[in-house]
Write a protein that holds these residues in place. Structure first.
Motif, mmCIF file in Angstrom:
data_model
loop_
_atom_site.group_PDB
_atom_site.id
_atom_site.type_symbol
_atom_site.label_atom_id
_atom_site.label_comp_id
_atom_site.label_asym_id
_atom_site.label_seq_id
_atom_site.Cartn_x
_atom_site.Cartn_y
_atom_site.Cartn_z
ATOM 1 N N LYS A 1 0.855 -1.190 0.000
ATOM 2 C CA LYS A 1 0.000 0.000 0.000
ATOM 3 C C LYS A 1 0.884 1.230 0.000
ATOM 4 C CE LYS A 1 -3.901 2.144 2.493
ATOM 5 N NZ LYS A 1 -4.721 2.268 1.264
ATOM 6 N N GLN A 2 0.415 2.302 -0.611
ATOM 7 C CA GLN A 2 1.142 3.559 -0.585
ATOM 8 C C GLN A 2 0.164 4.721 -0.661
ATOM 9 O OE1 GLN A 2 3.660 4.323 -4.050
ATOM 10 N NE2 GLN A 2 2.603 2.688 -5.153
ATOM 11 N N GLY A 3 0.618 5.863 -0.178
ATOM 12 C CA GLY A 3 -0.225 7.047 -0.194
ATOM 13 C C GLY A 3 0.278 8.059 0.821
ATOM 14 N N CYS A 4 -0.331 9.224 0.854
ATOM 15 C CA CYS A 4 0.092 10.299 1.747
ATOM 16 C C CYS A 4 -0.679 10.256 3.058
ATOM 17 C CB CYS A 4 -0.109 11.652 1.073
ATOM 18 S SG CYS A 4 1.083 11.998 -0.247
ATOM 19 N N LEU A 5 0.051 10.484 4.148
ATOM 20 C CA LEU A 5 -0.511 10.566 5.490
ATOM 21 C C LEU A 5 0.151 11.734 6.207
ATOM 22 C CD1 LEU A 5 -0.251 6.795 6.496
ATOM 23 C CD2 LEU A 5 -2.393 8.003 6.018
ATOM 24 N N LEU A 6 -0.494 12.213 7.252
ATOM 25 C CA LEU A 6 0.148 13.176 8.148
ATOM 26 C C LEU A 6 0.930 12.407 9.202
ATOM 27 C CD1 LEU A 6 -2.698 15.773 8.668
ATOM 28 C CD2 LEU A 6 -0.444 16.264 7.740
ATOM 29 N N LYS A 7 2.159 12.832 9.485
ATOM 30 C CA LYS A 7 3.007 12.175 10.475
ATOM 31 C C LYS A 7 3.437 13.186 11.531
ATOM 32 C CE LYS A 7 7.386 9.717 11.072
ATOM 33 N NZ LYS A 7 7.934 10.683 12.035
ATOM 34 N N TRP B 1 3.226 18.344 12.736
ATOM 35 C CA TRP B 1 2.691 17.395 11.769
ATOM 36 C C TRP B 1 3.125 17.776 10.356
ATOM 37 C CZ3 TRP B 1 -0.366 13.175 13.161
ATOM 38 C CH2 TRP B 1 -0.741 13.137 14.509
ATOM 39 N N LYS B 2 3.547 16.793 9.591
ATOM 40 C CA LYS B 2 3.970 17.018 8.212
ATOM 41 C C LYS B 2 3.351 15.966 7.302
ATOM 42 C CE LYS B 2 8.470 19.129 9.270
ATOM 43 N NZ LYS B 2 9.937 19.026 9.063
ATOM 44 N N VAL B 3 3.065 16.370 6.085
ATOM 45 C CA VAL B 3 2.569 15.425 5.088
ATOM 46 C C VAL B 3 3.743 14.621 4.555
ATOM 47 C CG1 VAL B 3 1.419 15.164 2.864
ATOM 48 C CG2 VAL B 3 0.683 16.957 4.454
ATOM 49 N N ARG B 4 3.601 13.311 4.569
ATOM 50 C CA ARG B 4 4.639 12.419 4.046
ATOM 51 C C ARG B 4 3.997 11.386 3.121
ATOM 52 N NH1 ARG B 4 8.102 15.781 4.873
ATOM 53 N NH2 ARG B 4 9.323 15.899 6.802
ATOM 54 N N LYS B 5 4.734 11.013 2.108
ATOM 55 C CA LYS B 5 4.303 9.901 1.255
ATOM 56 C C LYS B 5 4.832 8.606 1.875
ATOM 57 C CE LYS B 5 4.867 7.732 -3.266
ATOM 58 N NZ LYS B 5 5.563 7.780 -4.587
ATOM 59 N N PHE B 6 3.939 7.651 2.134
ATOM 60 C CA PHE B 6 4.309 6.388 2.773
ATOM 61 C C PHE B 6 4.228 5.243 1.774
ATOM 62 C CE2 PHE B 6 3.478 9.011 6.383
ATOM 63 C CZ PHE B 6 4.298 8.515 7.386
ATOM 64 N N VAL B 7 5.218 4.357 1.856
ATOM 65 C CA VAL B 7 5.247 3.158 1.016
ATOM 66 C C VAL B 7 5.421 1.950 1.925
ATOM 67 C CG1 VAL B 7 6.416 1.938 -0.855
ATOM 68 C CG2 VAL B 7 6.219 4.436 -0.939
ATOM 69 N N LEU B 8 4.459 1.052 1.896
ATOM 70 C CA LEU B 8 4.462 -0.144 2.746
ATOM 71 C C LEU B 8 4.895 -1.342 1.927
ATOM 72 C CD1 LEU B 8 3.698 -1.608 5.416
ATOM 73 C CD2 LEU B 8 1.361 -1.764 4.516
ATOM 74 N N ARG B 9 6.013 -1.980 2.346
ATOM 75 C CA ARG B 9 6.530 -3.171 1.661
ATOM 76 C C ARG B 9 6.482 -4.363 2.606
ATOM 77 N NH1 ARG B 9 9.724 0.934 -0.645
ATOM 78 N NH2 ARG B 9 9.888 0.819 -2.914
ATOM 79 N N ASP B 10 6.352 -5.555 2.025
ATOM 80 C CA ASP B 10 6.200 -6.757 2.845
ATOM 81 C C ASP B 10 7.500 -7.496 3.101
ATOM 82 O OD1 ASP B 10 6.657 -7.716 0.308
ATOM 83 O OD2 ASP B 10 4.838 -8.954 0.192
ATOM 84 N N ASP B 11 8.590 -7.155 2.416
ATOM 85 C CA ASP B 11 9.838 -7.889 2.610
ATOM 86 C C ASP B 11 11.001 -6.992 2.222
ATOM 87 O OD1 ASP B 11 11.771 -9.786 3.032
ATOM 88 O OD2 ASP B 11 11.431 -10.847 1.150
ATOM 89 N N PRO B 12 11.699 -6.416 3.206
ATOM 90 C CA PRO B 12 11.445 -6.530 4.636
ATOM 91 C C PRO B 12 10.238 -5.702 5.061
ATOM 92 C CG PRO B 12 13.371 -5.175 4.232
ATOM 93 C CD PRO B 12 12.914 -5.655 2.902
ATOM 94 N N ALA B 13 9.780 -5.932 6.304
ATOM 95 C CA ALA B 13 8.550 -5.298 6.792
ATOM 96 C C ALA B 13 8.850 -3.874 7.252
ATOM 97 C CB ALA B 13 7.949 -6.117 7.934
ATOM 98 N N TYR B 14 8.872 -2.946 6.311
ATOM 99 C CA TYR B 14 9.163 -1.546 6.627
ATOM 100 C C TYR B 14 8.103 -0.647 6.022
ATOM 101 C CZ TYR B 14 13.815 -2.086 8.659
ATOM 102 O OH TYR B 14 14.860 -2.391 9.489
ATOM 103 N N LEU B 15 7.830 0.425 6.736
ATOM 104 C CA LEU B 15 7.003 1.503 6.213
ATOM 105 C C LEU B 15 7.925 2.693 6.013
ATOM 106 C CD1 LEU B 15 4.173 2.563 5.490
ATOM 107 C CD2 LEU B 15 3.906 3.221 7.895
ATOM 108 N N HIS B 16 8.328 2.936 4.759
ATOM 109 C CA HIS B 16 9.213 4.051 4.448
ATOM 110 C C HIS B 16 8.391 5.297 4.168
ATOM 111 C CE1 HIS B 16 11.872 0.585 3.529
ATOM 112 N NE2 HIS B 16 12.819 1.394 3.939
ATOM 113 N N TYR B 17 8.950 6.449 4.532
ATOM 114 C CA TYR B 17 8.248 7.685 4.233
ATOM 115 C C TYR B 17 9.177 8.669 3.528
ATOM 116 C CZ TYR B 17 10.066 8.743 8.968
ATOM 117 O OH TYR B 17 10.852 8.876 10.081
ATOM 118 N N GLN C 1 -2.057 10.301 10.626
ATOM 119 C CA GLN C 1 -3.446 10.702 10.387
ATOM 120 C C GLN C 1 -3.819 10.420 8.946
ATOM 121 O OE1 GLN C 1 -5.124 14.332 12.125
ATOM 122 N NE2 GLN C 1 -5.738 14.958 10.068
ATOM 123 N N ALA C 2 -4.938 9.742 8.768
ATOM 124 C CA ALA C 2 -5.447 9.409 7.444
ATOM 125 C C ALA C 2 -6.469 10.459 7.009
ATOM 126 C CB ALA C 2 -6.081 8.024 7.463
ATOM 127 N N ALA C 3 -6.901 10.355 5.753
ATOM 128 C CA ALA C 3 -7.848 11.323 5.209
ATOM 129 C C ALA C 3 -9.287 10.967 5.552
ATOM 130 C CB ALA C 3 -7.680 11.419 3.694
#
Length: 353
Positions: free
Chosen positions: A249-255, A263-279, A331-333
């Protein structure tokens, strides 16, 4: 020969501490006769066990207005235990199974503790709560220090050696071996917390004892105002991990930032291997600003954030608590998007490396 109690349900939940208003991720196992909770899924020894005989369960629980999907378990001795699930369906499934287990055991079955996993046990004469208060005495207790290690500064903490030295000098123990048992119990019950990689690794079962009598193993009192300095300005240094996994999953969230609480808007990318949520910076850039390691994390919806500047009035927030007990607030939309992110992160945290 009596059989071991069957595992009815297990999974990560957020549990409120028995002494302090702290919420921590726990691996929770529902047995036929009780609930065990562990700091990590792989741990052999539980931090505690809650008997179900004579217990009652309350859901929804409104005792904590800012936390959603909380349920309360009240044991026969009128002690309350609070757990938080990630979303409505998960909470309802736990409540349903716990109610069924209580009904069965109250129907005439004798409660018996049959788990093969054993908790740390101390003589009944030892009062950990009273000992904790003595340790925190401003004049005669353990002195809180500012310690440096690996380019990080640990404030309001002390070493494992200092703890054992204090236990010996206060005549609480006869020798340092007894001190390790007593300090491990204080750690297990939440009166002491590990600070830094060395003490955290031991607490997670990577050493012979959960507590270390070492000068480079740091600990702190949970209500002391402990904080650690030395991270990057945008929270977390990205580890040199390969980006080989499938994007879930990917998309923008507030972090929310760790240090400035803005709070800042960041683009998040969720990968399954390895289990990381990069922003990433949403304006562009291939290199991530940071990463959240999701293996063994707990994620839950929350209603509000205390003591922080709100970005807007929506407050469609969720919280990620990592295996190292670092809290991230996002924070989600919309409520629907929040649930989608929670379920996706849960899936990756349980299966990713």
């Amino acid at each position: 020969m009596e059989r071991e109690p069957m595992h009815i349900r297990e999974g990560y939940l957020v549990k409120k501490g028995s002494m302090f208003n702290t919420w921590k991720p726990m691996w929770v196992v529902l047995l036929e006769d009780g609930i065990e909770f562990y700091k990590r899924k792989a741990d052999n020894s539980p931090k505690g066990m809650i008997p179900l005989k004579g217990s009652s369960i309350h859901s929804p629980c409104q005792d904590f207005g800012k936390r959603m999907f909380v349920f309360k378990l009240t044991v026969a001795k009128q002690q309350d235990h609070f757990f938080q699930a990630a979303y409505l369906e998960e909470r309802d499934a736990w409540v349903r199974d716990i109610k069924k287990a209580i009904h069965l055991i109250d129907g005439g079955q004798r409660f018996s503790r049959k788990s093969t996993r054993k908790s740390i046990r101390l003589p009944e004469t030892i009062n950990l709560s009273a000992l904790y208060l003595s340790m925190k005495d401003p004049e005669k207790g353990i002195k809180e220090l500012k310690l440096e290690k690996d380019k990080r500064v640990f404030n309001h903490c002390f070493t494992g050696t200092c703890v054992i030295d204090w236990l010996v000098s206060s005549s609480s123990i006869r020798n340092r071996k007894e001190g390790l048992l007593l300090a491990s119990s204080l750690l297990s019950e939440g009166y002491l917390q590990p600070a830094g990689d060395t003490s955290k690794a031991a607490a997670e079962g990577l050493s012979d004892t959960p507590f270390l009598d070492l000068s480079d193993a740091y600990y702190y009192f949970p209500d002391s105002g402990f904080f650690c300095e030395g991270y990057s300005s945008d929270d977390d240094v990205v580890l040199k991990e390969e980006f080989r996994g499938t994007i879930v999953k990917q998309g923008c969230l507030l972090k929310q930032g760790h240090r400035r609480k803005n709070w800042k808007v960041r683009k998040f990318v969720l990968r399954d291997d390895p289990a990381y949520l990069h922003y990433y910076d949403p304006a562009g850039g291939e290199e991530p600003l940071g990463a959240i390691h999701l293996r063994g994390c707990v994620v839950t919806a929350v209603e509000d954030m205390p003591d922080t500047k709100k970005y807007d009035a929506d407050n469609i927030l969720f919280e990620i608590i990592t295996a190292n007990e670092i809290h991230y607030y996002l924070q989600a939309a919309s409520s629907t998007e929040r649930t989608e992110w929670i379920k996706a992160i849960q899936s990756v945290s349980r299966t990713g490396k």
